[in-house]
Scaffold this motif. Structure first.
Motif, PDB file in Angstrom:
ATOM      1  N   ILE A 179       0.904  -1.392  -0.165  1.00 31.92           N
ATOM      2  CA  ILE A 179       0.066  -0.162  -0.181  1.00 31.92           C
ATOM      3  C   ILE A 179       0.951   1.234   0.200  1.00 31.92           C
ATOM      4  O   ILE A 179       1.750   1.361   0.802  1.00 31.92           O
ATOM      5  CB  ILE A 179      -0.871  -0.117   1.375  1.00 31.92           C
ATOM      6  CG1 ILE A 179      -1.729  -1.304   1.095  1.00 31.92           C
ATOM      7  CG2 ILE A 179      -1.763   1.321   1.421  1.00 31.92           C
ATOM      8  CD1 ILE A 179      -2.940  -1.189   2.406  1.00 31.92           C
ATOM      9  N   THR A 180       0.746   2.004  -1.073  1.00 35.48           N
ATOM     10  CA  THR A 180       1.669   3.088  -1.234  1.00 35.48           C
ATOM     11  C   THR A 180       1.282   4.681  -0.899  1.00 35.48           C
ATOM     12  O   THR A 180       1.738   5.506  -1.233  1.00 35.48           O
ATOM     13  CB  THR A 180       2.184   3.100  -2.812  1.00 35.48           C
ATOM     14  OG1 THR A 180       1.085   3.299  -3.637  1.00 35.48           O
ATOM     15  CG2 THR A 180       3.007   1.831  -2.961  1.00 35.48           C
ATOM     16  N   GLY A 181      -0.307   4.428  -0.686  1.00 29.43           N
ATOM     17  CA  GLY A 181      -0.986   5.810  -0.260  1.00 29.43           C
ATOM     18  C   GLY A 181      -2.339   5.633  -0.319  1.00 29.43           C
ATOM     19  O   GLY A 181      -2.793   4.518  -0.267  1.00 29.43           O
ATOM     20  N   TYR A 182      -3.058   6.576   0.022  1.00 29.26           N
ATOM     21  CA  TYR A 182      -4.533   6.614   0.125  1.00 29.26           C
ATOM     22  C   TYR A 182      -5.061   7.877  -0.574  1.00 29.26           C
ATOM     23  O   TYR A 182      -4.551   8.962  -0.366  1.00 29.26           O
ATOM     24  CB  TYR A 182      -5.089   6.426   1.654  1.00 29.26           C
ATOM     25  CG  TYR A 182      -4.638   7.422   2.475  1.00 29.26           C
ATOM     26  CD1 TYR A 182      -5.177   8.584   2.844  1.00 29.26           C
ATOM     27  CD2 TYR A 182      -3.306   7.135   3.080  1.00 29.26           C
ATOM     28  CE1 TYR A 182      -4.692   9.460   3.860  1.00 29.26           C
ATOM     29  CE2 TYR A 182      -2.928   7.937   4.128  1.00 29.26           C
ATOM     30  CZ  TYR A 182      -3.499   9.256   4.355  1.00 29.26           C
ATOM     31  OH  TYR A 182      -3.114  10.002   5.509  1.00 29.26           O
ATOM     32  N   ARG A 183      -6.205   7.841  -0.968  1.00 29.28           N
ATOM     33  CA  ARG A 183      -7.196   8.906  -1.368  1.00 29.28           C
ATOM     34  C   ARG A 183      -7.563   9.760  -0.225  1.00 29.28           C
ATOM     35  O   ARG A 183      -7.866   9.328   0.899  1.00 29.28           O
ATOM     36  CB  ARG A 183      -8.468   8.458  -1.935  1.00 29.28           C
ATOM     37  CG  ARG A 183      -8.196   8.063  -3.283  1.00 29.28           C
ATOM     38  CD  ARG A 183      -9.789   7.915  -4.085  1.00 29.28           C
ATOM     39  NE  ARG A 183      -9.791   7.335  -5.183  1.00 29.28           N
ATOM     40  CZ  ARG A 183     -10.669   6.391  -5.672  1.00 29.28           C
ATOM     41  NH1 ARG A 183     -11.616   6.038  -4.680  1.00 29.28           N
ATOM     42  NH2 ARG A 183     -10.682   5.731  -6.615  1.00 29.28           N
TER      43      ARG A 183
ATOM     44  N   GLY B  96     -10.361  12.008  -0.391  1.00 33.70           N
ATOM     45  CA  GLY B  96     -11.872  12.109  -0.428  1.00 33.70           C
ATOM     46  C   GLY B  96     -12.291  10.762   0.033  1.00 33.70           C
ATOM     47  O   GLY B  96     -12.422  10.180   0.954  1.00 33.70           O
ATOM     48  N   GLU B  97     -13.177   9.992  -1.090  1.00 29.95           N
ATOM     49  CA  GLU B  97     -13.684   8.774  -0.881  1.00 29.95           C
ATOM     50  C   GLU B  97     -12.591   7.689  -0.451  1.00 29.95           C
ATOM     51  O   GLU B  97     -11.487   7.917  -0.962  1.00 29.95           O
ATOM     52  CB  GLU B  97     -14.602   8.320  -1.985  1.00 29.95           C
ATOM     53  CG  GLU B  97     -13.689   8.075  -3.454  1.00 29.95           C
ATOM     54  CD  GLU B  97     -14.558   8.024  -4.467  1.00 29.95           C
ATOM     55  OE1 GLU B  97     -15.541   7.133  -4.508  1.00 29.95           O
ATOM     56  OE2 GLU B  97     -14.274   8.466  -5.510  1.00 29.95           O
ATOM     57  N   PHE B  98     -12.878   6.338  -0.010  1.00 34.64           N
ATOM     58  CA  PHE B  98     -11.935   5.531   0.527  1.00 34.64           C
ATOM     59  C   PHE B  98     -11.252   4.753  -0.705  1.00 34.64           C
ATOM     60  O   PHE B  98     -12.100   4.809  -1.797  1.00 34.64           O
ATOM     61  CB  PHE B  98     -12.434   4.495   1.064  1.00 34.64           C
ATOM     62  CG  PHE B  98     -11.788   3.376   1.490  1.00 34.64           C
ATOM     63  CD1 PHE B  98     -10.860   3.583   2.400  1.00 34.64           C
ATOM     64  CD2 PHE B  98     -11.869   2.099   0.855  1.00 34.64           C
ATOM     65  CE1 PHE B  98      -9.909   2.482   2.754  1.00 34.64           C
ATOM     66  CE2 PHE B  98     -10.938   1.075   1.152  1.00 34.64           C
ATOM     67  CZ  PHE B  98     -10.173   1.342   1.972  1.00 34.64           C
ATOM     68  N   GLY B  99     -10.094   4.740  -0.622  1.00 36.40           N
ATOM     69  CA  GLY B  99      -9.217   4.079  -1.443  1.00 36.40           C
ATOM     70  C   GLY B  99      -7.781   3.910  -1.174  1.00 36.40           C
ATOM     71  O   GLY B  99      -7.022   5.055  -0.889  1.00 36.40           O
ATOM     72  N   TRP B 100      -7.054   2.938  -1.181  1.00 37.85           N
ATOM     73  CA  TRP B 100      -5.528   2.535  -1.126  1.00 37.85           C
ATOM     74  C   TRP B 100      -4.879   2.361  -2.417  1.00 37.85           C
ATOM     75  O   TRP B 100      -5.348   1.620  -3.047  1.00 37.85           O
ATOM     76  CB  TRP B 100      -5.569   1.286  -0.162  1.00 37.85           C
ATOM     77  CG  TRP B 100      -5.821   1.438   1.348  1.00 37.85           C
ATOM     78  CD1 TRP B 100      -5.897   2.605   1.890  1.00 37.85           C
ATOM     79  CD2 TRP B 100      -6.290   0.514   2.072  1.00 37.85           C
ATOM     80  NE1 TRP B 100      -6.459   2.539   3.138  1.00 37.85           N
ATOM     81  CE2 TRP B 100      -6.650   1.070   3.537  1.00 37.85           C
ATOM     82  CE3 TRP B 100      -6.297  -0.860   1.989  1.00 37.85           C
ATOM     83  CZ2 TRP B 100      -7.012   0.325   4.435  1.00 37.85           C
ATOM     84  CZ3 TRP B 100      -6.697  -1.671   3.142  1.00 37.85           C
ATOM     85  CH2 TRP B 100      -7.322  -0.847   4.492  1.00 37.85           C
ATOM     86  N   LEU B 101      -3.977   3.201  -2.513  1.00 43.27           N
ATOM     87  CA  LEU B 101      -3.002   2.932  -3.783  1.00 43.27           C
ATOM     88  C   LEU B 101      -2.270   1.756  -3.586  1.00 43.27           C
ATOM     89  O   LEU B 101      -1.545   1.433  -2.583  1.00 43.27           O
ATOM     90  CB  LEU B 101      -2.212   4.153  -3.901  1.00 43.27           C
ATOM     91  CG  LEU B 101      -2.863   5.542  -3.977  1.00 43.27           C
ATOM     92  CD1 LEU B 101      -1.768   6.386  -4.104  1.00 43.27           C
ATOM     93  CD2 LEU B 101      -3.885   5.614  -4.989  1.00 43.27           C
ATOM     94  N   ALA B 102      -2.239   0.816  -4.685  1.00 45.01           N
ATOM     95  CA  ALA B 102      -1.595  -0.518  -4.373  1.00 45.01           C
ATOM     96  C   ALA B 102      -0.293  -0.343  -5.546  1.00 45.01           C
ATOM     97  O   ALA B 102      -0.473   0.271  -6.678  1.00 45.01           O
ATOM     98  CB  ALA B 102      -2.524  -1.659  -4.759  1.00 45.01           C
ATOM     99  N   GLY B 103       0.657  -1.083  -5.079  1.00 42.73           N
ATOM    100  CA  GLY B 103       1.920  -1.170  -6.096  1.00 42.73           C
ATOM    101  C   GLY B 103       2.568  -2.557  -5.641  1.00 42.73           C
ATOM    102  O   GLY B 103       2.480  -3.300  -4.622  1.00 42.73           O
TER     103      GLY B 103
END
Length: 98
Positions: free
Chosen positions: A11-15, A17-24
């Motif tokens: 997990i490299t980050g997150y939004r 606003g609305e929920f969301g985890w950045l994946a890498g």
């Protein structure tokens, strides 16, 4: 019937606003993390709270939409498949990898 595949991602980050985890995932030579999509489903309120507590110490930068963290948190996701562009298709969070 959906034939789920599984992948381990960072997990490299997150939004913001609305929920969301950045994946890498690591590149083939392992020296960088390549973005592969956004995890929007599957995380319970308990998972979100645990991530929030740990991620605050790992923040590296942010922009208008996202907060970026060091890629130290690993997660297993289930997905429909990989796209031709090398992204996760419909990723769903299943668990953190400790």
């Amino acid at each position: 019937m959906i034939n789920w595949s599984y992948a381990d991602v960072f997990i490299t980050g997150y939004r913001k606003g609305e929920f969301g985890w950045l994946a890498g995932v690591p590149t083939s030579n392992g020296d960088k993390i390549r973005p592969v999509g956004i995890i929007e489903f599957g995380a319970s309120p308990t998972h979100k709270k645990a991530f929030s507590g740990v991620s605050k110490a790992l923040i590296t930068s942010e922009d208008r939409e996202y907060v970026y963290v060091e890629p130290r948190i690993r997660a297993r996701v289930k997905m429909r498949n990989w796209t031709k562009a090398g992204l996760l298709r419909s990723p769903v969070f299943t668990e953190f990898i400790v």
